[in-house]
Motif scaffolding. Structure first.
Motif, short mmCIF file in Angstrom:
data_model
loop_
_atom_site.label_atom_id
_atom_site.label_comp_id
_atom_site.label_asym_id
_atom_site.label_seq_id
_atom_site.Cartn_x
_atom_site.Cartn_y
_atom_site.Cartn_z
N ASP A 1 4.22 -1.69 12.83
CA ASP A 1 3.35 -2.84 12.60
C ASP A 1 3.59 -3.46 11.22
N ALA A 2 3.71 -2.62 10.20
CA ALA A 2 3.92 -3.12 8.84
C ALA A 2 5.26 -3.84 8.71
N LEU A 3 6.30 -3.24 9.26
CA LEU A 3 7.62 -3.89 9.19
C LEU A 3 7.61 -5.22 9.92
N HIS A 4 6.92 -5.26 11.04
CA HIS A 4 6.84 -6.52 11.79
C HIS A 4 6.08 -7.58 10.99
N ALA A 5 4.98 -7.19 10.40
CA ALA A 5 4.12 -8.16 9.71
C ALA A 5 4.64 -8.56 8.33
N ARG A 6 5.21 -7.58 7.59
CA ARG A 6 5.54 -7.83 6.18
C ARG A 6 6.99 -7.55 5.80
N ALA A 7 7.75 -6.95 6.70
CA ALA A 7 9.14 -6.58 6.42
C ALA A 7 9.25 -5.60 5.27
N THR A 8 8.20 -4.83 5.03
CA THR A 8 8.22 -3.79 4.00
C THR A 8 7.12 -2.78 4.30
N LEU A 9 7.15 -1.69 3.54
CA LEU A 9 6.14 -0.65 3.69
C LEU A 9 5.44 -0.42 2.37
N SER A 10 4.15 -0.19 2.43
CA SER A 10 3.41 0.19 1.23
C SER A 10 3.75 1.65 0.91
N GLU A 11 3.43 2.08 -0.28
CA GLU A 11 3.64 3.48 -0.64
C GLU A 11 2.86 4.40 0.28
N ALA A 12 1.63 4.02 0.62
CA ALA A 12 0.80 4.85 1.51
C ALA A 12 1.42 4.95 2.90
N GLU A 13 1.94 3.85 3.42
CA GLU A 13 2.57 3.86 4.75
C GLU A 13 3.82 4.73 4.75
N PHE A 14 4.63 4.60 3.69
CA PHE A 14 5.84 5.42 3.61
C PHE A 14 5.49 6.90 3.45
N LYS A 15 4.49 7.19 2.65
CA LYS A 15 4.06 8.58 2.46
C LYS A 15 3.56 9.18 3.77
N ALA A 16 2.77 8.43 4.53
CA ALA A 16 2.26 8.93 5.81
C ALA A 16 3.41 9.17 6.79
N LEU A 17 4.38 8.27 6.79
CA LEU A 17 5.54 8.44 7.67
C LEU A 17 6.35 9.66 7.24
N SER A 18 6.56 9.81 5.94
CA SER A 18 7.35 10.92 5.39
C SER A 18 6.71 12.27 5.65
N ALA A 19 5.42 12.29 5.88
CA ALA A 19 4.74 13.56 6.17
C ALA A 19 5.15 14.10 7.54
N HIS A 20 5.70 13.24 8.40
CA HIS A 20 6.04 13.64 9.76
C HIS A 20 7.53 13.49 10.11
N TYR A 21 8.23 12.67 9.35
CA TYR A 21 9.61 12.34 9.71
C TYR A 21 10.51 12.50 8.48
N ASN A 22 11.70 13.09 8.71
CA ASN A 22 12.66 13.28 7.62
C ASN A 22 13.43 11.98 7.36
N GLU A 23 14.30 12.01 6.36
CA GLU A 23 15.03 10.80 5.96
C GLU A 23 15.87 10.22 7.09
N ALA A 24 16.56 11.07 7.84
CA ALA A 24 17.40 10.57 8.94
C ALA A 24 16.55 9.84 9.98
N LYS A 25 15.39 10.40 10.28
CA LYS A 25 14.50 9.75 11.25
C LYS A 25 13.92 8.45 10.70
N ILE A 26 13.61 8.43 9.41
CA ILE A 26 13.07 7.21 8.80
C ILE A 26 14.10 6.09 8.85
N PHE A 27 15.35 6.40 8.53
CA PHE A 27 16.40 5.38 8.66
C PHE A 27 16.46 4.86 10.09
N GLU A 28 16.44 5.75 11.05
CA GLU A 28 16.53 5.37 12.46
C GLU A 28 15.34 4.49 12.86
#
Length: 181
Positions: free
Chosen positions: A121-148
Protein backbone atom coordinates in the motif's frame (compact mmCIF):
# COMPACT_ATOMS: atom_id res chain seq x y z
CA UNK A 1 -10.19 -5.95 -28.63
CA UNK A 2 -7.00 -4.42 -27.27
CA UNK A 3 -6.02 -0.91 -28.33
CA UNK A 4 -2.93 -2.46 -29.93
CA UNK A 5 -3.65 -5.72 -31.74
CA UNK A 6 -1.64 -8.74 -30.77
CA UNK A 7 -0.02 -11.44 -32.82
CA UNK A 8 -2.29 -13.82 -34.67
CA UNK A 9 -1.70 -17.57 -34.76
CA UNK A 10 0.11 -19.40 -36.07
CA UNK A 11 2.93 -17.78 -34.13
CA UNK A 12 6.54 -17.79 -35.27
CA UNK A 13 8.24 -20.96 -33.96
CA UNK A 14 10.40 -19.14 -31.37
CA UNK A 15 7.42 -17.15 -30.07
CA UNK A 16 5.37 -20.34 -29.87
CA UNK A 17 8.18 -22.01 -27.87
CA UNK A 18 8.25 -19.04 -25.50
CA UNK A 19 4.47 -19.13 -25.06
CA UNK A 20 4.59 -22.89 -24.43
CA UNK A 21 7.35 -22.46 -21.85
CA UNK A 22 5.41 -19.75 -20.00
CA UNK A 23 1.94 -21.25 -20.36
CA UNK A 24 2.91 -24.94 -20.12
CA UNK A 25 1.13 -25.66 -23.40
CA UNK A 26 -2.07 -23.70 -22.63
CA UNK A 27 -3.07 -20.92 -25.03
CA UNK A 28 -1.18 -17.68 -24.35
CA UNK A 29 -2.80 -14.89 -22.37
CA UNK A 30 -3.93 -11.82 -24.34
CA UNK A 31 -1.31 -9.79 -22.46
CA UNK A 32 1.46 -12.01 -23.82
CA UNK A 33 0.10 -12.02 -27.39
CA UNK A 34 -0.13 -8.22 -27.41
CA UNK A 35 3.31 -7.59 -25.90
CA UNK A 36 4.93 -10.23 -28.14
CA UNK A 37 3.83 -8.16 -31.14
CA UNK A 38 6.62 -5.73 -30.22
CA UNK A 39 9.92 -7.64 -30.14
CA UNK A 40 11.73 -5.19 -27.85
CA UNK A 41 8.83 -4.94 -25.38
CA UNK A 42 8.47 -8.74 -25.32
CA UNK A 43 12.19 -9.27 -24.69
CA UNK A 44 12.24 -6.73 -21.84
CA UNK A 45 9.00 -8.05 -20.36
CA UNK A 46 10.26 -11.64 -20.28
CA UNK A 47 13.58 -10.50 -18.78
CA UNK A 48 11.72 -8.82 -15.92
CA UNK A 49 9.57 -11.81 -15.05
CA UNK A 50 9.45 -12.66 -11.36
CA UNK A 51 7.38 -15.86 -11.51
CA UNK A 52 10.35 -18.11 -10.96
CA UNK A 53 11.28 -19.81 -7.71
CA UNK A 54 12.43 -16.64 -5.98
CA UNK A 55 12.91 -16.15 -2.24
CA UNK A 56 9.21 -15.56 -1.44
CA UNK A 57 6.74 -18.36 -0.91
CA UNK A 58 4.02 -18.68 -3.53
CA UNK A 59 1.56 -17.28 -1.00
CA UNK A 60 3.70 -14.22 -0.20
CA UNK A 61 4.30 -13.57 -3.89
CA UNK A 62 0.62 -13.79 -4.73
CA UNK A 63 -0.45 -11.52 -1.88
CA UNK A 64 1.95 -8.88 -3.21
CA UNK A 65 0.84 -9.32 -6.83
CA UNK A 66 -2.87 -9.45 -6.10
CA UNK A 67 -2.73 -6.39 -3.84
CA UNK A 68 -0.59 -4.42 -6.30
CA UNK A 69 -2.93 -5.18 -9.19
CA UNK A 70 -6.04 -4.41 -7.14
CA UNK A 71 -4.62 -1.04 -6.02
CA UNK A 72 -3.84 -0.23 -9.66
CA UNK A 73 -7.42 -1.19 -10.56
CA UNK A 74 -6.12 -3.88 -12.92
CA UNK A 75 -8.87 -6.47 -12.95
CA UNK A 76 -7.21 -8.22 -15.90
CA UNK A 77 -4.01 -9.23 -14.08
CA UNK A 78 -5.63 -9.58 -10.65
CA UNK A 79 -8.15 -11.99 -12.16
CA UNK A 80 -5.51 -14.05 -13.98
CA UNK A 81 -3.45 -14.45 -10.82
CA UNK A 82 -6.42 -15.29 -8.62
CA UNK A 83 -7.60 -17.90 -11.13
CA UNK A 84 -4.21 -19.52 -11.68
CA UNK A 85 -2.47 -19.21 -8.30
CA UNK A 86 -4.87 -18.48 -5.42
CA UNK A 87 -5.72 -22.11 -4.61
CA UNK A 88 -2.09 -23.26 -4.77
CA UNK A 89 -1.10 -20.27 -2.61
CA UNK A 90 -3.67 -21.26 0.01
CA UNK A 91 -5.59 -18.00 -0.21
CA UNK A 92 -9.11 -18.21 1.22
CA UNK A 93 -12.12 -16.48 -0.34
CA UNK A 94 -11.93 -13.88 2.45
CA UNK A 95 -8.26 -13.21 1.69
CA UNK A 96 -8.84 -12.98 -2.06
CA UNK A 97 -11.64 -10.51 -1.38
CA UNK A 98 -9.44 -8.58 1.07
CA UNK A 99 -6.70 -8.06 -1.53
CA UNK A 100 -9.16 -5.90 -3.44
CA UNK A 101 -11.45 -4.44 -0.78
CA UNK A 102 -9.92 -4.36 2.72
CA UNK A 103 -7.02 -2.73 4.50
CA UNK A 104 -3.90 -4.40 5.81
CA UNK A 105 -5.58 -4.72 9.20
CA UNK A 106 -8.25 -7.14 7.93
CA UNK A 107 -8.56 -10.01 10.42
CA UNK A 108 -7.93 -12.63 7.73
CA UNK A 109 -4.21 -11.73 7.55
CA UNK A 110 -1.38 -12.88 9.80
CA UNK A 111 0.91 -10.29 11.37
CA UNK A 112 3.57 -10.86 8.70
CA UNK A 113 0.99 -10.56 5.91
CA UNK A 114 -0.31 -7.33 7.43
CA UNK A 115 3.23 -5.92 7.27
CA UNK A 116 3.50 -7.12 3.67
CA UNK A 117 0.23 -5.49 2.61
CA UNK A 118 1.11 -2.28 4.46
CA UNK A 119 4.29 -2.08 2.40
CA UNK A 120 2.48 -2.75 -0.89
CA UNK A 121 0.00 0.00 0.00
CA UNK A 122 2.78 2.45 0.92
CA UNK A 123 4.76 1.81 -2.25
CA UNK A 124 1.62 2.25 -4.32
CA UNK A 125 0.62 5.49 -2.59
CA UNK A 126 4.01 7.13 -1.99
CA UNK A 127 6.69 5.12 -3.84
CA UNK A 128 8.62 4.89 -0.57
CA UNK A 129 8.50 3.36 2.89
CA UNK A 130 8.59 5.05 6.26
CA UNK A 131 11.10 3.80 8.82
CA UNK A 132 8.25 2.18 10.76
CA UNK A 133 6.94 0.36 7.66
CA UNK A 134 10.42 -0.89 6.78
CA UNK A 135 11.07 -1.98 10.36
CA UNK A 136 7.76 -3.89 10.51
CA UNK A 137 8.56 -5.60 7.20
CA UNK A 138 12.12 -6.41 8.33
CA UNK A 139 10.76 -8.13 11.42
CA UNK A 140 9.28 -10.83 9.15
CA UNK A 141 11.27 -10.79 5.91
CA UNK A 142 15.00 -10.93 5.18
CA UNK A 143 16.84 -8.71 2.70
CA UNK A 144 16.37 -11.07 -0.27
CA UNK A 145 12.63 -11.19 0.34
CA UNK A 146 12.43 -7.41 0.78
CA UNK A 147 14.13 -6.87 -2.58
CA UNK A 148 11.69 -9.32 -4.18
CA UNK A 149 8.68 -7.59 -2.61
CA UNK A 150 9.74 -4.18 -3.92
CA UNK A 151 10.56 -5.62 -7.36
CA UNK A 152 7.20 -7.39 -7.55
CA UNK A 153 5.35 -4.19 -6.67
CA UNK A 154 7.14 -2.29 -9.43
CA UNK A 155 6.86 -5.03 -12.05
CA UNK A 156 3.15 -5.61 -11.47
CA UNK A 157 2.47 -1.88 -11.43
CA UNK A 158 4.02 -1.91 -14.92
CA UNK A 159 1.92 -4.93 -15.92
CA UNK A 160 -1.14 -3.06 -14.65
CA UNK A 161 -0.21 -0.04 -16.77
CA UNK A 162 0.07 -2.28 -19.81
CA UNK A 163 -3.18 -4.14 -19.26
CA UNK A 164 -5.16 -1.03 -18.34
CA UNK A 165 -3.53 1.34 -20.83
CA UNK A 166 -3.99 -1.07 -23.72
CA UNK A 167 -7.54 -1.85 -22.53
CA UNK A 168 -6.99 -5.60 -22.65
CA UNK A 169 -10.25 -7.54 -22.59
CA UNK A 170 -10.56 -9.71 -19.50
CA UNK A 171 -9.60 -13.36 -19.92
CA UNK A 172 -12.75 -15.51 -20.15
CA UNK A 173 -12.03 -17.78 -17.20
CA UNK A 174 -10.24 -15.28 -14.97
CA UNK A 175 -11.64 -14.11 -11.66
CA UNK A 176 -13.49 -10.81 -11.42
CA UNK A 177 -13.09 -8.15 -8.78
CA UNK A 178 -15.36 -8.73 -5.79
CA UNK A 179 -18.19 -6.30 -5.24
CA UNK A 180 -18.19 -4.38 -1.96
CA UNK A 181 -21.06 -5.39 0.31
Amino acid sequence: MSRIPGLEPPYAPEIQRQFDRIMHGAPPLRLFVVIAGNARAWEKFRAGSLLDGGPLSLREREVVIDRTCALANCEYEWGVHVKIFADAAGLTEAQIRATALDGADAPCWSESEQALITVVDALHARATLSEAEFKALSAHYNEAKIFEIVLLCGFYRTVSYLANGLDLPLEENAARFPVAA
